[in-house]
Design a protein around this motif. Structure first.
Motif, PDB file in Angstrom:
ATOM      1  N   ASP A  55     -10.568  33.726 -84.652  1.00  0.00           N
ATOM      2  CA  ASP A  55     -10.954  32.515 -85.386  1.00  0.00           C
ATOM      3  C   ASP A  55     -11.763  31.580 -84.494  1.00  0.00           C
ATOM      4  N   GLY A  56     -12.814  32.099 -83.979  1.00  0.00           N
ATOM      5  CA  GLY A  56     -13.697  31.360 -83.089  1.00  0.00           C
ATOM      6  C   GLY A  56     -14.420  32.341 -82.192  1.00  0.00           C
ATOM      7  N   ILE A  57     -15.426  31.849 -81.487  1.00  0.00           N
ATOM      8  CA  ILE A  57     -16.219  32.688 -80.590  1.00  0.00           C
ATOM      9  C   ILE A  57     -15.816  32.370 -79.155  1.00  0.00           C
ATOM     10  N   ALA A  58     -15.231  33.341 -78.468  1.00  0.00           N
ATOM     11  CA  ALA A  58     -14.885  33.143 -77.057  1.00  0.00           C
ATOM     12  C   ALA A  58     -16.161  32.981 -76.252  1.00  0.00           C
ATOM     13  N   PRO A  59     -16.198  32.028 -75.339  1.00  0.00           N
ATOM     14  CA  PRO A  59     -17.454  31.731 -74.642  1.00  0.00           C
ATOM     15  C   PRO A  59     -17.907  32.858 -73.720  1.00  0.00           C
TER      16      PRO A  59
END
Length: 691
Positions: A55-59
């Motif tokens: 649930d998001g983009i890991a940097p």
């Protein structure tokens, strides 16, 4: 809040951003306008996410971390007490150190957690950016991997050109698609290597020598190294450089080598020329002076040293135009072949009862300087040193040998001091201006301490003997990298003096290396590494494309061959003052049987083109040769320098056969010029001057 920074040179910009964690590169490419909103740049580059993902983009940060959810290769892997450290680094500070202009600017970004600190350094040197990573831990760790600042592969770059090769077949450029998964090059033999030297170029699929977007990278390290390009399922792609995993060690302080970066928008040449200039003008600035024509006796006499023979060879070499005489392997210890003597750096009284002074004196009377071969990092078991200090040998006693020799453990201070003292004694007691420094086998273990050790040896010798020039040789091109260029002033590209193979090696190495530091020698009529028989004009003109020298027995030359070599050497001497500061531009040819390059002066007022017919062409008539790097409105006078070398099968009435021709830069670059038909294994040399 998003923190932002930018690092600028005349050729490129790297923009960075952080929202409280490890910064990431939001842009790497041609220079951004000063007015660019860096926060908006960072935010508009963030990807959306959907089903089948977290649930998001890991940097994809400068040091990607598994603990953030990043599923690709991490930038740091370290162990303590048998457990992998799970870092979660936070931004701590950013400091900039500048001397007031973009050519010398340093940005230091520090991140850390309760256990360790990571510092990313971006330093500008002219148009280049050097990026490195430093790691400090509170307690000792076993470091498995530390990447230089991790970069995203720029958009539009779907291919990579990297370098692979072998002994006498170095510098083969391979173009590959960047596909899902990992593209990896890893050198684990303890040196930068014939196989995978630490250079690569990211680029678009249409890249040629003169057109297309390119991003060049060079890892300035002489030991084992690793490059990975990883395409993730979410579409992002990362590139990592660092020491090879075999260089793992326990400690509290670690650092990568600098990763040297340059971006360009006009083909391979747009990134190769800045890299050449970086080596020539920043790493090895004093070689811009006139370079002496070499003579090296290796392929003439090998280990069979005899003063009278070498005196006669020196006389003939000087008559041909040589200005430096290099005595190669066989002068020390009990060295009659490669099975003994390494490590015993005392002059052999059997061969040289009066020492080297008689030969040095004779060479100097002929107007030549004197150079000497060493291989100080190596040892033969059949040597006084090995019998006295077997504990100095690196690796297991039952290891496989390479060229009948083993390696000294340069992590030991006493070993390094022995090497420096032995060489310094010889340099102090003899008029020696030049060292050929060889390294003829891979290491039994890939250990970063060995590389740090040789850097220390070189630094000590350079401090004690600043006027002595050092040639970097490692079975030819086995250890050529920007790390070595900080200490040595010349590279030996390959042990192959086969002019056909050498032309290709020189052509591809020009993606990174300038003319001034690249040695090239006229070999024997029958090449000792290929068995190919080549004419003297091809051999001489091929050597004249770089720092020229001879490495055959001059007594084998016929009168006609000696005359040709003397004339070509004289031409090189007349032109070296500008050629040693020239840019090498690779020319695009539609004929795969042709290699062509153009060397253009720093002022742009003169150039020389070398067009080598490697093999038979598929078409009957030669294609027009397009030049590059010329002013469109300027008029250039071009002259086929060696028109007398043409074949009777070239029957056309070409203008260049009759004398100089004047054309504009626009016509020479857009359309090109017709050269006469030529046999395979021949060369045309075209000179040009701006009117």
């Amino acid at each position: 809040m998003v923190h932002t920074w930018r690092v600028d040179t005349t050729a490129q910009t790297i923009a960075l951003a952080s929202d409280g964690g490890v910064p990431w590169v939001s842009y790497w490419g041609p220079p951004l306008p000063k007015s660019e909103d860096l926060e908006a740049l960072a935010k508009t580059g963030q990807l959306d996410f959907t089903g089948g993902m977290l649930d998001g983009i890991a940097p994809l940060s400068l040091c990607p971390e598994a603990a953030t959810g990043f599923a690709g290769q991490p930038g740091l892997m370290a162990y303590r007490d048998g457990k992998l450290l799970q870092t979660r680094l936070r931004f701590m500070s950013a400091d900039r150190f500048s001397k007031g202009d973009e050519s010398d600017d340093t940005l230091r970004i520090t991140v850390g957690d309760d256990d360790l600190t990571v510092v990313f350094v971006f330093h500008t040197r002219g148009p280049m950016i050097e990026a490195s990573t430093q790691l400090t831990t509170s307690k000792p760790v076993l470091l498995h991997r530390l990447a230089a600042p991790v970069l995203p592969v720029p958009e539009g770059c779907t291919e990579v050109s990297d370098v692979a090769g072998k002994w006498v077949g170095e510098w083969r450029v391979h173009r590959s698609d960047i596909r899902h998964g990992i593209h990896m090059r890893e050198a684990r033999q303890g040196r930068s290597g014939h196989d995978h030297p630490p250079f690569a170029i990211l680029h678009d699929p249409a890249l040629s020598n003169t057109d297309g977007v390119a991003y060049s990278m060079a890892y300035a390290w002489s030991g084992g190294h690793r490059m990975i390009i990883e395409a993730l399922p979410d579409g992002r792609r990362q590139v990592q450089w660092g020491h090879a995993d075999g260089s793992a060690r326990i400690g509290t302080e670690f650092a990568t080598a600098p990763l040297v970066l340059i971006a360009g928008t006009a083909g391979y040449n747009s990134v190769s020329v800045p890299m050449q200039r970086h080596v020539r003008e920043t790493l090895v600035p004093w070689v811009k002076r006139d370079r002496p024509v070499h003579y090296n006796c290796w392929e003439a006499v090998y280990f069979n040293h005899d003063f009278e023979v070498l005196r006669e060879i020196a006389d003939r070499a000087a008559a041909l135009g040589a200005e430096r005489f290099v005595l190669d392997d066989g002068w020390f210890g009990l060295r009659d072949d490669d099975t003994s003597g390494l490590g015993d750096w005392q002059i052999d009284p059997r061969k040289w009862p009066a020492g080297l002074k008689p030969l040095i004196d004779h060479v100097r009377k002929l107007g030549m300087g004197f150079g000497l071969w060493f291989e100080p990092e190596m040892i033969n078991l059949n040597s006084d040193l090995a019998r006295a200090r077997p504990d100095w040998i690196l690796g297991a006693m039952d290891q496989l040998e390479g060229r009948q020799q083993r390696v000294l453990d340069l992590s030991r201070l006493d070993v390094r001091e022995y090497i420096v003292n032995q060489i310094s004694k010889l340099l102090s007691n003899n008029e020696i201006e030049y060292i050929k420094w060889d390294h003829n086998r891979v290491l039994p273990v890939s250990d970063a301490a060995q590389t740090y050790g040789i850097y220390d040896v070189f630094a000590r010798l350079r401090a004690a003997h600043p006027k002595v020039e050092i040639e970097n040789c490692s079975s030819g091109g086995g250890r050529i990298d920007l790390g070595m260029m900080e200490f040595t002033q010349r590279v030996w590209l390959s042990d192959s003096n086969d002019a056909v193979e050498r032309a290709r090696i020189q052509h591809d190495s020009a993606l990174f290396l300038p003319c001034a530091i690249t040695g090239s020698h006229v070999g024997p009529r029958i090449c000792h590494t290929s068995g190919r028989k080549l004419n003297i004009k091809l051999r001489a003109w091929t050597a004249a494309q770089r720092h020229m020298g001879f490495e055959m027995d001059p007594r084998e030359l016929t009168d006609d061959e000696a005359e040709s070599l003397t004339l070509i050497t004289a031409w090189w001497k007349e032109n070296r003052s500008w050629m040693m500061g020239a840019d090498i531009l690779r020319l695009d040819t539609e004929d795969a049987a042709v290699l062509a390059e153009q060397q253009i002066s720093a002022e742009g007022d003169r150039f020389v083109v070398f067009r080598t017919q490697i093999s038979n062409s598929t078409q009957i008539s030669p294609r027009l040769l397009r030049l590059t790097g010329l002013e469109p409105d300027a008029v250039y006078e071009i002259n086929l320098l060696n028109k007398a070398d043409g074949s009777h099968l070239s029957r056309g009435a070409l203008e260049l056969k009759n004398g100089p021709v004047r054309l504009t830069g626009q016509s020479l670059t857009a359309r090109g010029v017709a050269l006469p038909w030529a046999f395979p294994e021949t060369i045309w040399v075209l000179e040009g001057r701006k009117i």
